[in-house]
Write an enzyme that holds these catalytic residues in place. Structure first.
Site, PDB file in Angstrom:
ATOM      1  N   GLY A  51       0.844  -1.193   0.000  1.00 54.60           N
ATOM      2  CA  GLY A  51       0.000   0.000   0.000  1.00 54.60           C
ATOM      3  C   GLY A  51       0.873   1.233   0.000  1.00 54.60           C
ATOM      4  O   GLY A  51       2.071   1.149   0.313  1.00 54.60           O
ATOM      5  N   CYS A  78       5.209  -6.230   1.753  1.00 50.28           N
ATOM      6  CA  CYS A  78       5.607  -4.823   1.811  1.00 50.28           C
ATOM      7  C   CYS A  78       4.869  -4.102   2.950  1.00 50.28           C
ATOM      8  O   CYS A  78       5.117  -4.381   4.108  1.00 50.28           O
ATOM      9  CB  CYS A  78       5.364  -4.168   0.445  1.00 50.28           C
ATOM     10  N   TYR A  79       3.924  -3.221   2.644  1.00 49.35           N
ATOM     11  CA  TYR A  79       3.186  -2.549   3.719  1.00 49.35           C
ATOM     12  C   TYR A  79       2.533  -3.576   4.648  1.00 49.35           C
ATOM     13  O   TYR A  79       2.491  -3.391   5.868  1.00 49.35           O
ATOM     14  CB  TYR A  79       2.114  -1.632   3.104  1.00 49.35           C
ATOM     15  N   HIS A 165       8.055  -7.583  -3.604  1.00 47.46           N
ATOM     16  CA  HIS A 165       6.767  -7.935  -4.222  1.00 47.46           C
ATOM     17  C   HIS A 165       6.905  -9.219  -5.034  1.00 47.46           C
ATOM     18  O   HIS A 165       7.293  -9.179  -6.189  1.00 47.46           O
ATOM     19  CB  HIS A 165       6.292  -6.795  -5.127  1.00 47.46           C
ATOM     20  N   GLU A 167       4.718 -10.881  -6.394  1.00 48.35           N
ATOM     21  CA  GLU A 167       3.693 -11.006  -7.439  1.00 48.35           C
ATOM     22  C   GLU A 167       4.102 -10.423  -8.792  1.00 48.35           C
ATOM     23  O   GLU A 167       3.523 -10.779  -9.811  1.00 48.35           O
ATOM     24  CB  GLU A 167       2.380 -10.353  -6.965  1.00 48.35           C
ATOM     25  N   SER A 219     -22.910  -9.618 -27.960  1.00 50.27           N
ATOM     26  CA  SER A 219     -22.197  -8.631 -28.779  1.00 50.27           C
ATOM     27  C   SER A 219     -21.210  -9.294 -29.722  1.00 50.27           C
ATOM     28  O   SER A 219     -20.745  -8.675 -30.671  1.00 50.27           O
ATOM     29  CB  SER A 219     -21.444  -7.664 -27.866  1.00 50.27           C
ATOM     30  N   GLY A 220     -20.867 -10.541 -29.419  1.00 52.87           N
ATOM     31  CA  GLY A 220     -19.882 -11.213 -30.263  1.00 52.87           C
ATOM     32  C   GLY A 220     -18.492 -11.225 -29.652  1.00 52.87           C
ATOM     33  O   GLY A 220     -17.582 -11.832 -30.197  1.00 52.87           O
ATOM     34  N   GLY A 221     -18.330 -10.549 -28.523  1.00 52.82           N
ATOM     35  CA  GLY A 221     -17.050 -10.582 -27.834  1.00 52.82           C
ATOM     36  C   GLY A 221     -16.935 -11.847 -26.995  1.00 52.82           C
ATOM     37  O   GLY A 221     -17.891 -12.611 -26.869  1.00 52.82           O
ATOM     38  N   VAL A 222     -15.755 -12.042 -26.401  1.00 54.67           N
ATOM     39  CA  VAL A 222     -15.535 -13.279 -25.656  1.00 54.67           C
ATOM     40  C   VAL A 222     -16.404 -13.339 -24.397  1.00 54.67           C
ATOM     41  O   VAL A 222     -16.894 -14.405 -24.022  1.00 54.67           O
ATOM     42  CB  VAL A 222     -14.030 -13.484 -25.338  1.00 54.67           C
ATOM     43  N   ASP A 223     -16.657 -12.189 -23.765  1.00 51.89           N
ATOM     44  CA  ASP A 223     -17.429 -12.209 -22.523  1.00 51.89           C
ATOM     45  C   ASP A 223     -18.870 -12.642 -22.779  1.00 51.89           C
ATOM     46  O   ASP A 223     -19.374 -13.581 -22.147  1.00 51.89           O
ATOM     47  CB  ASP A 223     -17.439 -10.832 -21.844  1.00 51.89           C
ATOM     48  N   SER A 224     -19.533 -11.948 -23.704  1.00 53.17           N
ATOM     49  CA  SER A 224     -20.954 -12.287 -23.903  1.00 53.17           C
ATOM     50  C   SER A 224     -21.100 -13.658 -24.550  1.00 53.17           C
ATOM     51  O   SER A 224     -22.079 -14.365 -24.297  1.00 53.17           O
ATOM     52  CB  SER A 224     -21.686 -11.206 -24.696  1.00 53.17           C
ATOM     53  N   SER A 225     -20.127 -14.068 -25.344  1.00 53.90           N
ATOM     54  CA  SER A 225     -20.227 -15.389 -25.968  1.00 53.90           C
ATOM     55  C   SER A 225     -20.069 -16.498 -24.926  1.00 53.90           C
ATOM     56  O   SER A 225     -20.801 -17.491 -24.926  1.00 53.90           O
ATOM     57  CB  SER A 225     -19.153 -15.554 -27.052  1.00 53.90           C
ATOM     58  N   LYS A 371     -10.062 -11.338 -17.010  1.00 54.42           N
ATOM     59  CA  LYS A 371     -10.235 -11.500 -18.455  1.00 54.42           C
ATOM     60  C   LYS A 371      -9.521 -12.743 -19.003  1.00 54.42           C
ATOM     61  O   LYS A 371     -10.073 -13.474 -19.820  1.00 54.42           O
ATOM     62  CB  LYS A 371      -9.711 -10.247 -19.165  1.00 54.42           C
TER      63      LYS A 371
END
Ligand code: XMP
Length: 515
Positions: A51, A78-79, A165, A167, A219-225, A371
């Site tokens: 942080g 870290c923090y 860190h 990560e 919509s044809g994108g990966v999310d809605s598909s 994503k």
């Protein structure tokens, strides 16, 4: 599950993704989460993020000290480490010299958290404060040249702290450390897999929706598909997929999408041809904001009409992803039922909200996913790569890539030019090199010569960019021979175009789109 308590670090989400890469589920929660709330989640481990504050700042975020007594392994980063030290009686002070960037980590205790982490490995540091005295019972695990306490542990209580860190990608031994924490210290099992997610999500959708009807705007994108696929598997024909074709999509995309869903996935799609009304709505409009606004409003109107015609529906399926959930936390929650409600349509989030009588309840099966995880799920259920890895495409589509007034003629020109761009980028195997690669049509004409004929026609701009998130971008150094092929094909094959130019502006100061 591993819980991450967020103290305002820009890397909290990244920690969650790293944990999930080990096939263990992880969630980011506020540092204010109470020990009781944590206990109810039964996590196998807790990570305290970094942080921007110093633990001694008056307004520094503190967690409830009771969490040290939960008996759950904790890793402070870290923090998070400094807070652990401060609350357990050690001391943290402003370091003589801060440490930013790469540092070699020298290991004092190669067991436990640092098993299989190479002595002298690179870890990434970013701190101005340092631990100067460890709390009672803690032992030193590692140090760097500038930081005597770079990793510490209370073995018995399973409390750990690292100043660096683990990560970030620059921390070479970072993933090994995270695996040690997750598997050896917290004793997690690798249960966060795509197959398990699909199975569990289908069960959850069924339990939530029951026998009610769900509307999904495809919509044809990966999310809605991906969403369509999961919902259809879960509730079959209680799902209605609606695809509104506003006429601004790329060439062949509407047809391909409908065909793919109906023929390959056997998911029926209500295809709404709204091309003419959208074009009519923006006729004569040249101002970019006005154009977007009208398209957005028209979308809501068509959506409203069609959902009434096809409905009634109880739920709206929305492709909310995990980063949206972290950001919006408790907004858009119905105070009476405690359920999230849709007030906006996500793919057009830059336009006004839905009318009050159309506020659906939401079903958001992707809300746990990042994503890249949606892509994995999409791939696992058989979505073709062209959808899974599709470049972002703006809601208003080609209408904002035709500068000035949009006409049917200009749409045809841009669609043909854009198709050539896509074909050649695919053929050259460079698709994944770009965040986006597309064509823009300018409303001016210039002189050219073809054969012995003088031409006076439109220019096409090629806009190829690289980016991490679309917020900033650099123009891509696309191979010259690719640009040459695209340019030759466009001027030879697309009537009305006699010149191709390449945009070499980064964002900022430019934007990715031209409108
Ligand atoms: P700009 O042009 O602002 O674009 O640099 C950043 C990213 O956002 C996409 N974009 C949109 N996406 N609706 C969307 O869904 C929109 O109205 C819209 N405008 C821009 C753009 O393609 C880029 O990826």
């Amino acid at each position: 599950m591993i819980v991450i308590l967020d103290f305002g670090s820009q890397y909290s989400e990244l920690i969650a993704r790293r944990i999930r890469e080990t096939q263990v589920y992880s969630e980011v929660l506020s540092y204010r989460t109470t020990p009781e709330q944590i206990r109810q989640l039964s996590p196998k481990g807790i990570i305290l993020s970094g942080g921007p504050s110093s633990v001694y700042d008056e307004r520094a975020p503190h967690c409830d000290p009771e969490i040290w007594n939960l008996g759950i392994p904790i890793l402070g980063v870290c923090y998070g480490m400094q807070l652990m030290v401060q609350q357990l009686g050690g001391s943290v002070e402003r370091a003589e010299c801060g440490e930013y960037g790469k540092a070699a980590l020298f290991i004092d205790d190669p067991t436990d958290l640092l098993t299989n982490v190479e002595d002298g490995t690179t870890m990434w540091m970013s701190h101005g404060d340092s631990v100067t005295a460890m709390p009672e019972g803690f032992e030193l695990l590692a140090h760097t040249e500038n930081t005597p306490c770079a990793a510490i542990a209370h073995h018995e209580r399973k409390l750990y702290g690292v100043q660096f860190h683990p990560e970030v990608v620059h921390s070479l031994g970072g993933q090994a450390l995270i695996r040690n924490f997750v598997y050896h210290i917290c004793e997690c099992q690798p249960t966060w897999t795509t197959a398990a997610f699909v199975e569990e999500t289908i069960r959850e959708i069924r339990a939530k929706v029951g026998d009610k009807r769900v509307l999904l705007a495809l919509s044809g994108g990966v999310d809605s598909s991906t969403l369509a696929f999961l919902l259809h598997r879960a509730i079959g024909d209680q799902l209605t997929c609606m695809f509104i074709d506003q006429g601004f999509m790329r060439k062949y995309e509407p047809e391909r999408l409908v065909k793919l869903f109906q023929e390959q996935f056997h998911i029926p799609v209500e295809y709404i041809n709204a091309r003419e009304r959208f074009l009519e709505r923006i006729k004569g409009v040249t101002d970019p904001e006005e154009k977007r606004k009208r398209i957005g409003h028209e979308f809501i109107r068509v959506f409203e009409e069609e959902s009434k015609r096809l409905g009634p529906f109880d739920y709206l399926a929305q492709g909310t992803l995990y980063p949206d959930v972290i950001e919006s936390a408790d907004t858009n929650v119905d105070p009476q039922t405690g359920e999230r409600v849709a007030v906006k349509i996500k793919s057009h989030h830059n336009v006004g909200g839905l009318p009050k009588d159309l506020r659906f309840k939401l079903v958001e099966p992707l809300r746990k996913l990042f994503k890249d995880e949606v892509r994995k799920v999409g791939r696992s259920i058989g979505l073709p790569e062209e959808i899974v890895n599709r470049h972002p495409f703006p809601g208003p589509g080609l209408a904002i890539r035709i500068l000035g007034e949009v006409t049917a003629e200009k749409l045809d020109i841009l669609r043909d030019a854009d198709l050539i761009v896509r074909q050649e980028v695919n053929r050259s195997g460079t698709y994944s090199m770009f965040w986006q690669a597309f064509a823009v049509l300018l409303p001016i004409r210039s002189v050219g010569v073809m054969g012995d004929q003088r031409t006076y026609a439109y220019p096409i701009v090629l806009r190829f960019v690289s980016s991490e998130d679309g917020m900033t971008a650099d123009w891509s150094r696309a191979p010259y021979d690719l640009l040459e092929t695209i340019s030759n094909r466009i001027v030879n094959e697309v009537r009305g175009v006699n010149r191709v130019v390449y945009d070499i502006t980064s964002k900022p100061p430019g934007t990715i789109e031209w409108e």
